[in-house]
Enzyme design. Structure first.
Site, mmCIF file in Angstrom:
data_model
loop_
_atom_site.group_PDB
_atom_site.id
_atom_site.type_symbol
_atom_site.label_atom_id
_atom_site.label_comp_id
_atom_site.label_asym_id
_atom_site.label_seq_id
_atom_site.Cartn_x
_atom_site.Cartn_y
_atom_site.Cartn_z
ATOM 1 N N GLU A 34 10.430 2.590 -6.803
ATOM 2 C CA GLU A 34 9.701 1.503 -6.138
ATOM 3 C C GLU A 34 10.565 0.251 -6.020
ATOM 4 O O GLU A 34 10.546 -0.423 -5.002
ATOM 5 C CB GLU A 34 8.398 1.184 -6.884
ATOM 6 C CG GLU A 34 7.333 2.261 -6.756
ATOM 7 C CD GLU A 34 6.883 2.486 -5.312
ATOM 8 O OE1 GLU A 34 7.021 1.577 -4.479
ATOM 9 O OE2 GLU A 34 6.410 3.588 -5.016
ATOM 10 N N TYR A 117 1.832 -5.067 -5.744
ATOM 11 C CA TYR A 117 2.030 -3.760 -5.093
ATOM 12 C C TYR A 117 2.679 -2.760 -6.071
ATOM 13 O O TYR A 117 2.194 -1.641 -6.243
ATOM 14 C CB TYR A 117 2.906 -3.889 -3.823
ATOM 15 C CG TYR A 117 3.454 -2.547 -3.449
ATOM 16 C CD1 TYR A 117 2.647 -1.624 -2.784
ATOM 17 C CD2 TYR A 117 4.721 -2.134 -3.850
ATOM 18 C CE1 TYR A 117 3.100 -0.344 -2.508
ATOM 19 C CE2 TYR A 117 5.188 -0.867 -3.588
ATOM 20 C CZ TYR A 117 4.368 0.024 -2.911
ATOM 21 O OH TYR A 117 4.818 1.290 -2.664
ATOM 22 N N ASP A 135 1.392 -2.421 0.779
ATOM 23 C CA ASP A 135 2.702 -2.834 1.285
ATOM 24 C C ASP A 135 2.545 -3.050 2.787
ATOM 25 O O ASP A 135 1.442 -2.973 3.324
ATOM 26 C CB ASP A 135 3.785 -1.790 0.942
ATOM 27 C CG ASP A 135 3.545 -0.469 1.648
ATOM 28 O OD1 ASP A 135 2.446 -0.290 2.243
ATOM 29 O OD2 ASP A 135 4.433 0.385 1.630
#
Ligand code: SF4
Length: 220
Positions: A34, A117, A135
């Site tokens: 991520e 997020y 996102d």
């Protein structure tokens, strides 16, 4: 809402991308992906991700590495601050959480460099929680599907929608599915509405003219 959820989950089950970070439930490995994906394209991350994990296979190993070594391992990905934050998060997990990542988005978001997020992504992809993610891709899809175009309070509305749209117990495939739909079908410039799996449940998609079919002899 139900029609959208069903169509999205069905499509993701058949067409979801096979990516290395989807073959693990390890929160550290998911966090690394991520963080890399924050400002780097998938194609490039595919190259660097296995290399970084081979060098630092666990959060504990990253936590004890020297900053210079970590910078070197990150070289080529740019935005070095991400690596530095990742290492700080690994150190905090070691020092304050006994080496185990917390599962809830509320705790994850307190780790260095982890925003709302990323906290939702780790909570749903590693721990299977029904935690919302938002996102750019997910925001675009939700805004188009539910016609949420008003600017005022847009972000808060979309976060609420992202949470409400998760079918109970399906946070993982739903979140992955919405990101894939945004990346592959409902793209920023040219949404492929005529071939979109959720079109019937989408306000924007329904407004797009059906592609013309050639008329049969009897219709002429
Ligand atoms: S129908 Fe069009 S606007 Fe709606 S989600 Fe699909 S691609 Fe996006």
């Amino acid at each position: 809402m139900r029609a959208f959820q069903r169509a999205l989950l069905g499509w993701y089950g058949r067409h979801g991308r096979d990516l290395p970070w989807r073959r693990t439930r390890d929160p550290y490995e998911i966090l690394v992906s991520e963080v890399m994906l924050q400002q780097t394209q998938v194609k490039r991350v595919l190259e660097y991700y296995p290399r970084f994990l081979a060098r630092y296979p666990t959060a504990a190993e990253l936590a004890t590495a020297s900053e210079g070594e970590v910078r070197e391992a990150w070289d080529g990905l740019g935005y070095y601050r991400r690596a530095s934050n990742l290492q700080r998060a690994a150190r905090e997990v070691a020092e304050r959480h006994g080496g185990r990542f917390p599962a809830s988005p509320e705790e994850l978001v307190r780790l260095p460099g982890i925003g709302r997020y990323t906290a939702g992504a780790v909570a749903s992809f590693a721990f299977g929680l029904d935690a919302a993610i938002l996102d750019t891709n997910a925001a675009r899809v939700l805004a188009r599907v539910f016609g949420s175009t008003r600017r005022k309070g847009r972000e808060a509305r979309l976060w609420a929608l992202a949470q409400a749209a998760i079918p109970p117990g399906r946070g993982y495939p739903f979140n992955q599915g919405i990101m894939d739909l945004g990346a592959l079908v409902c793209t920023a410039r040219r949404p492929a509405c005529p071939r979109c799996p959720v079109r019937r449940a989408c306000r924007t998609g329904r407004a797009v003219a059906e592609p013309r079919r050639p008329r049969t002899r009897a219709q002429r």
